[in-house]
Design a protein around this motif. Structure first.
Motif, PDB file in Angstrom:
ATOM      1  N   LEU B 529       0.823  -1.211   0.000  1.00 38.60           N
ATOM      2  CA  LEU B 529       0.000   0.000   0.000  1.00 38.60           C
ATOM      3  C   LEU B 529       0.860   1.264   0.000  1.00 38.60           C
ATOM      4  N   ARG B 530       1.773   1.348   0.979  1.00 38.95           N
ATOM      5  CA  ARG B 530       2.657   2.510   0.999  1.00 38.95           C
ATOM      6  C   ARG B 530       3.546   2.522  -0.242  1.00 38.95           C
ATOM      7  N   GLY B 531       3.899   1.328  -0.700  1.00 47.79           N
ATOM      8  CA  GLY B 531       4.677   1.236  -1.926  1.00 47.79           C
ATOM      9  C   GLY B 531       3.957   1.884  -3.093  1.00 47.79           C
ATOM     10  N   ASN B 532       2.643   1.703  -3.133  1.00 47.20           N
ATOM     11  CA  ASN B 532       1.878   2.309  -4.219  1.00 47.20           C
ATOM     12  C   ASN B 532       1.826   3.826  -4.081  1.00 47.20           C
ATOM     13  N   VAL B 533       1.698   4.329  -2.844  1.00 46.90           N
ATOM     14  CA  VAL B 533       1.715   5.776  -2.632  1.00 46.90           C
ATOM     15  C   VAL B 533       3.061   6.344  -3.109  1.00 46.90           C
ATOM     16  N   ALA B 534       4.137   5.659  -2.742  1.00 42.80           N
ATOM     17  CA  ALA B 534       5.471   6.113  -3.158  1.00 42.80           C
ATOM     18  C   ALA B 534       5.637   5.996  -4.671  1.00 42.80           C
ATOM     19  N   TYR B 535       5.172   4.894  -5.219  1.00 37.56           N
ATOM     20  CA  TYR B 535       5.247   4.700  -6.672  1.00 37.56           C
ATOM     21  C   TYR B 535       4.581   5.850  -7.419  1.00 37.56           C
ATOM     22  N   ARG B 536       3.378   6.220  -6.938  1.00 39.32           N
ATOM     23  CA  ARG B 536       2.641   7.286  -7.627  1.00 39.32           C
ATOM     24  C   ARG B 536       3.381   8.617  -7.510  1.00 39.32           C
ATOM     25  N   GLN B 537       3.964   8.865  -6.345  1.00 36.03           N
ATOM     26  CA  GLN B 537       4.770  10.087  -6.192  1.00 36.03           C
ATOM     27  C   GLN B 537       5.915  10.102  -7.184  1.00 36.03           C
ATOM     28  N   LEU B 538       6.609   8.990  -7.248  1.00 36.39           N
ATOM     29  CA  LEU B 538       7.786   8.910  -8.124  1.00 36.39           C
ATOM     30  C   LEU B 538       7.390   9.132  -9.575  1.00 36.39           C
ATOM     31  N   VAL B 539       6.364   8.434 -10.005  1.00 34.41           N
ATOM     32  CA  VAL B 539       5.943   8.545 -11.402  1.00 34.41           C
ATOM     33  C   VAL B 539       5.474   9.966 -11.693  1.00 34.41           C
ATOM     34  N   ASN B 540       4.730  10.543 -10.739  1.00 38.87           N
ATOM     35  CA  ASN B 540       4.232  11.898 -10.950  1.00 38.87           C
ATOM     36  C   ASN B 540       5.365  12.927 -10.920  1.00 38.87           C
ATOM     37  N   HIS B 541       6.505  12.539 -10.368  1.00 39.30           N
ATOM     38  CA  HIS B 541       7.690  13.405 -10.414  1.00 39.30           C
ATOM     39  C   HIS B 541       8.620  13.041 -11.558  1.00 39.30           C
ATOM     40  N   GLY B 542       8.184  12.183 -12.449  1.00 43.21           N
ATOM     41  CA  GLY B 542       8.961  11.910 -13.646  1.00 43.21           C
ATOM     42  C   GLY B 542       9.933  10.749 -13.538  1.00 43.21           C
ATOM     43  N   PHE B 543       9.851  10.000 -12.447  1.00 40.87           N
ATOM     44  CA  PHE B 543      10.709   8.820 -12.334  1.00 40.87           C
ATOM     45  C   PHE B 543      10.066   7.635 -13.042  1.00 40.87           C
ATOM     46  N   LYS B 544      10.897   6.683 -13.428  1.00 43.93           N
ATOM     47  CA  LYS B 544      10.411   5.372 -13.832  1.00 43.93           C
ATOM     48  C   LYS B 544      10.360   4.508 -12.576  1.00 43.93           C
ATOM     49  N   ALA B 545       9.315   3.728 -12.413  1.00 42.81           N
ATOM     50  CA  ALA B 545       9.211   2.945 -11.180  1.00 42.81           C
ATOM     51  C   ALA B 545       8.331   1.725 -11.379  1.00 42.81           C
ATOM     52  N   LYS B 546       8.441   0.810 -10.440  1.00 44.10           N
ATOM     53  CA  LYS B 546       7.524  -0.321 -10.308  1.00 44.10           C
ATOM     54  C   LYS B 546       7.298  -0.544  -8.821  1.00 44.10           C
ATOM     55  N   ASN B 547       6.144  -1.125  -8.479  1.00 41.24           N
ATOM     56  CA  ASN B 547       5.853  -1.417  -7.082  1.00 41.24           C
ATOM     57  C   ASN B 547       5.765  -2.925  -6.884  1.00 41.24           C
ATOM     58  N   LEU B 548       6.402  -3.410  -5.832  1.00 37.53           N
ATOM     59  CA  LEU B 548       6.386  -4.851  -5.527  1.00 37.53           C
ATOM     60  C   LEU B 548       5.019  -5.223  -4.953  1.00 37.53           C
ATOM     61  N   THR B 549       4.233  -5.977  -5.703  1.00 38.66           N
ATOM     62  CA  THR B 549       2.894  -6.337  -5.204  1.00 38.66           C
ATOM     63  C   THR B 549       3.021  -7.328  -4.038  1.00 38.66           C
ATOM     64  N   GLY B 550       2.283  -7.036  -2.980  1.00 42.18           N
ATOM     65  CA  GLY B 550       2.349  -7.870  -1.785  1.00 42.18           C
ATOM     66  C   GLY B 550       3.483  -7.488  -0.846  1.00 42.18           C
ATOM     67  N   GLY B 551       4.408  -6.645  -1.351  1.00 44.56           N
ATOM     68  CA  GLY B 551       5.452  -6.080  -0.510  1.00 44.56           C
ATOM     69  C   GLY B 551       6.391  -7.119   0.093  1.00 44.56           C
ATOM     70  N   TYR B 552       7.024  -6.702   1.176  1.00 43.41           N
ATOM     71  CA  TYR B 552       8.030  -7.530   1.841  1.00 43.41           C
ATOM     72  C   TYR B 552       7.431  -8.840   2.339  1.00 43.41           C
ATOM     73  N   LYS B 553       6.148  -8.795   2.746  1.00 48.03           N
ATOM     74  CA  LYS B 553       5.501 -10.017   3.236  1.00 48.03           C
ATOM     75  C   LYS B 553       5.486 -11.102   2.167  1.00 48.03           C
ATOM     76  N   THR B 554       5.073 -10.743   0.956  1.00 49.69           N
ATOM     77  CA  THR B 554       5.044 -11.726  -0.121  1.00 49.69           C
ATOM     78  C   THR B 554       6.460 -12.129  -0.521  1.00 49.69           C
ATOM     79  N   TRP B 555       7.378 -11.159  -0.483  1.00 50.59           N
ATOM     80  CA  TRP B 555       8.766 -11.476  -0.823  1.00 50.59           C
ATOM     81  C   TRP B 555       9.331 -12.526   0.125  1.00 50.59           C
ATOM     82  N   LEU B 556       9.061 -12.338   1.414  1.00 51.89           N
ATOM     83  CA  LEU B 556       9.524 -13.309   2.410  1.00 51.89           C
ATOM     84  C   LEU B 556       8.931 -14.691   2.147  1.00 51.89           C
ATOM     85  N   ALA B 557       7.651 -14.730   1.820  1.00 55.19           N
ATOM     86  CA  ALA B 557       6.990 -16.012   1.577  1.00 55.19           C
ATOM     87  C   ALA B 557       7.556 -16.686   0.334  1.00 55.19           C
TER      88      ALA B 557
END
Lengths: 560, 560
Positions: B529-557
């Protein structure tokens, strides 16, 4: 750079603000809230009063500071918008801390003012022991009153969501509680026979339930004169009810309903609907295309008919807020009709509904049929299964799902959710038969309650079963005979419908000649399953018959 | 008068018999069951072994006598059909009590033989302490072995539904239990990262979990020679595993899977499909139109692709039985595709799934995208909320729902049911956003887990979010940078993805210039969720970005 002003900082407003920022870093976003809090958990208020939610802070989901840091939204609490000046696209705002007025311009305006409690003009109701519950300060006042006055008795007026939740909260705090409701049932979204178990549950937990009664006047306790209301602080209240009863009480909660907060919209000459909510189009624009409105303040199109309806629920408000932000940035999304899916916990029971109820179908003159299923929340042989009572309303011509209601201790939310999705997707009762739902003994049954409702409804439409209802079986004609196919022990223990002949279903084949072929047999059992087996036997043997849907259980509830 | 013979007296067969009788009083209906019981609760067997279901009788839902009385069906238990003689439309049946053969003719025949446990040809596996679990006698033998031998240690081979339920049952009886599974995960219907929390849960409750290991040979305990297997009765077993481990055990449950019971169908030259199940058409007729087949023995068309699949589940079996009876009497109903919706309790967790999993989508070469949502089972501020981990698979071109999986302590059944209905109805991930589900704090959230999955998936398709997954973030290219937007305390406590830069989301606006504009930023937070907020900020500021779906929890799993 778009400048977006948002009036109201709870569900719809906060959702719109957060989504707008995710869509644009450039937009200037200001959110005005006349109260001291934004994004509070309004659905949680009764549960903090009752003690289930121990920490008051748990209800404060966001602060102006957290919203600023996360979403760069300028949140102004204690700032009340006093007018919308459409011609110059500005708002006049009063800072309630300084009592100064100021103005802000907007490109787009979002109205999310919510709804306010209806407080009827009952003599004496303005007193220091009478409260409504809509926000954190309301909650704080109720808790302060309880802690200060240590009431032994409280009265809740109104048997809707908040009234029921408040009655439970007060009982949980050890306060004897009366609930006064004008109609003959609590929980208006369901029909009366579905409310009957709720009445039992409330009474079982000690609520003094007074149905069909209005509050007429409030006096200071001990029948002092009405002009001595000042003594209320010390002595509590005496309530006069429409049936002549007098009720001594020390705390009065008014929860008869809410009305859309439309003062600003009216002042700005935005269109107001016949039900008193702000009118919006499918993109959630008011009659001024630069002004959007969401949440409890607006009229939504009801799912089955498309008619305007007031649906003051959190889910639609949140989704509308998100959609408005999308549309401000050009998404052109259309809000779909609202089913009004809702649920309420009542002590150990849950009651939930979606779509239209029978009362409304009758009022609108729409054709419908109804079936009742009583089945276990999960496999009956696995511990912890509880009965679910499900009512399904459908169009008898094509099987379209019109609405559903359910009551039970467990799994009620799931069944209404499943039917709500089916209804929204345009599935029919025929499709409900085929739904593949999760099944293992702790969670469900191989033929789930919802599948079963589909079977019964489909049987009815296809002519495999002719259904009858309580009103018909209560007054059989001379050409009808009522047949109870339960076992004699069940009749002895639980009673029976007056005048019924008893032949247990498992003896019916050998005793079928005891029944008259020239009469229509109205069959019933406990819940409708054995009744259907008997019905099919009778019809296959050339009898005319009908089966009482929901059986004796539903009949008892309809009689209650 | 139609004469209907039914082979198999459990789910599908019993449903067909009961429905056939409801449709016709005249039909002669005979149901053959080679075992001693009909209509037993096969899904309840492990729970009686474990003690949750205390009374064995609770598993016996019908008896031949009750079935005769209620439905006038001639039920013949301990009667095994030994051949189908299609040319003269008769069966040859052996009465297992008398060992005599006899014949019955049929107009219509229903095959509901079920499936049988796969017992691989492992040396030493035929011994008095090794069992499978499919019916009441199997259960009785296991309980007798436990009561007689008082095993301190048991081993379950196979991590599917029955293997997992048996491991839990044995642990509940105080028996140390090893579970041996050939693949790297239990519960094949879900993908490995969704199985990871199941492994933790089983280990947490004391299961000795051995993944990626096969059972190679069974010896009598204390390494005696294989020809002394008789001593097993007194001394228990020694298991040799594929990794060289030797495991002393006193009870061995083989639960590696089931295969369709097709011996009669093969003998009668009915068509058998590539997967080894009986082939049926959409009316559930075999290649002989007077012979129908239902349940675990047949191949069903899988929902997404229509490909043949083996779906040995109770729900489809019951509905197929009912449909066959309808079709015997001319209804002409067509069986719809099966989603394989299923659920399993694993100690305090539930895992459920519907539709296709990612492994299968990959194997079939179908285009898909996936999102993960971690959200609370109900409002987080109300007591008793537990996290739900939901994986949603969808077609990235049109948003069609391909499958879903969920794990959690509460509300898992509801979410998979909701998605199963949506998938069946042809709704897309866009529609999931708008589902109106029951909400009150004890039951759900205003934006339910399913709505949230819809939001993320729709964002992805519409290009509002570009998603990344564990495999990409584990090996960022030189043109990528990994950004962790959680708070430093979270990183300290829970760890982080190697090489990640940390800027908390609420500081990102002021520190955004610390990030390189020429690199693609792979953002993550705890759940997305916070990743998506950050992603949108980055993109709206002209960065290229991607957001990890499920975040660190899914990564750990995924790493587990």
């Amino acid at each position: 750079m778009t400048k977006i002003l948002i009036i109201g900082g709870v569900a719809g407003g906060a959702s719109a603000a957060a989504r707008a920022r995710r869509l644009s870093e450039d937009a200037e976003i200001i959110m005005f809230e006349r109260g001291p809090y934004i994004s509070f958990a309004n659905c949680g208020l009764p549960y903090h009063i009752g003690g289930d939610i121990e920490q008051r802070d748990a209800l404060l989901l966001q602060t102006p500071e957290s919203f600023k840091a996360r979403f760069n939204v300028d949140v102004r609490v204690m700032n009340e918008v006093v007018s919308i000046n459409r011609q110059d696209k500005t708002l006049t705002i009063r800072n309630l801390n300084t009592q100064e007025n100021y103005q802000e311009s907007y490109d787009k305006l979002v109205l999310s003012p919510g709804a306010s409690p209806i407080v009827p003009p009952i003599p004496g109701i303005q007193n220091s022991r009478t409260f409504s519950l809509r926000n954190i300060p309301d909650m704080d006042k109720i808790i302060a009153s309880i802690e200060h006055n240590q009431p032994k008795h409280a009265t809740v007026v109104g048997g809707g969501f908040i009234g029921i939740e408040m009655a439970e909260a007060l009982i949980q705090r050890g306060i004897n509680t009366s609930l006064v409701e004008l109609s003959q049932q609590v929980m208006a979204p369901v029909d009366s026979e579905m409310a009957a178990p709720l009445h039992q549950e409330m009474q079982h937990h000690g609520v003094d339930l007074r149905l069909g009664v209005a509050l007429e006047a409030v006096f200071p306790s001990q029948q002092q004169a009405a002009d001595e209301l000042a003594s209320v602080d010390e002595q509590g209240l005496e309530l006069r009810l429409s049936n002549g009863d007098l009720l001594e009480t020390e705390l009065l909660i008014m929860a008869i309903g809410v009305k859309p907060e439309t003062s600003l919209a009216r002042q700005a000459n935005l269109n107001i609907g016949e039900l008193g909510g702000i009118q919006v189009n499918s993109q959630l624009q008011t009659s001024d295309p630069d002004i959007y409105a969401v949440g409890d303040a607006i009229e939504d199109p009801e799912f089955v008919t498309g008619d305007a309806a007031l649906i003051p629920l959190a889910g639609p408000a949140n989704r509308q807020g998100r959609m408005v932000a999308n549309n401000i940035f050009g998404a052109g999304e259309h809000y779909k009709r609202s089913q009004g899916t809702a649920i309420c916990k009542i002590f150990d029971l849950a009651v939930a509904s979606t779509g239209l109820n029978e009362k409304t179908l009758q009022r609108k003159g729409l054709a419908y049929e109804k079936v009742y299923v009583h089945a276990a929340s999960h496999a009956g042989y696995y511990p912890g299964a509880h009965p679910i009572n499900l009512k399904l309303l459908f169009n008898p011509a094509n099987g379209a799902i019109l609405g559903a209601q359910a009551v039970g201790k467990d799994g009620v939310d799931k069944r209404i959710d499943v039917i709500a999705v089916a209804q929204r997707a345009g599935l029919t009762v025929f499709d409900l038969q085929d739904l593949e739902l999760t099944y293992a003994p702790p969670f469900g049954s191989a033929k789930d309650v919802v599948n079963q409702a589909g079977f019964v409804a489909a049987n009815s439409i296809q002519g495999d079963t002719r259904l009858c209802h309580s009103d018909e079986i209560n007054q059989p004609s001379a050409e009808q005979l009522v047949l109870d196919v339960r076992n004699p022990e069940e009749l002895e223990k639980l009673g029976a419908i007056p005048g019924a002949v008893n032949i247990p279903v498992d003896q019916l084949r050998e005793r079928i000649n005891e029944l008259p072929k020239d009469k229509e047999i109205l069959v019933y059992c406990m819940v409708g399953l054995r009744g259907n087996v008997a019905y099919r036997q009778l019809v296959n043997h050339g009898f005319k018959a009908k089966n009482l849907t929901g059986g004796y259980k539903t009949w008892l509830a309809a009689k209650a």
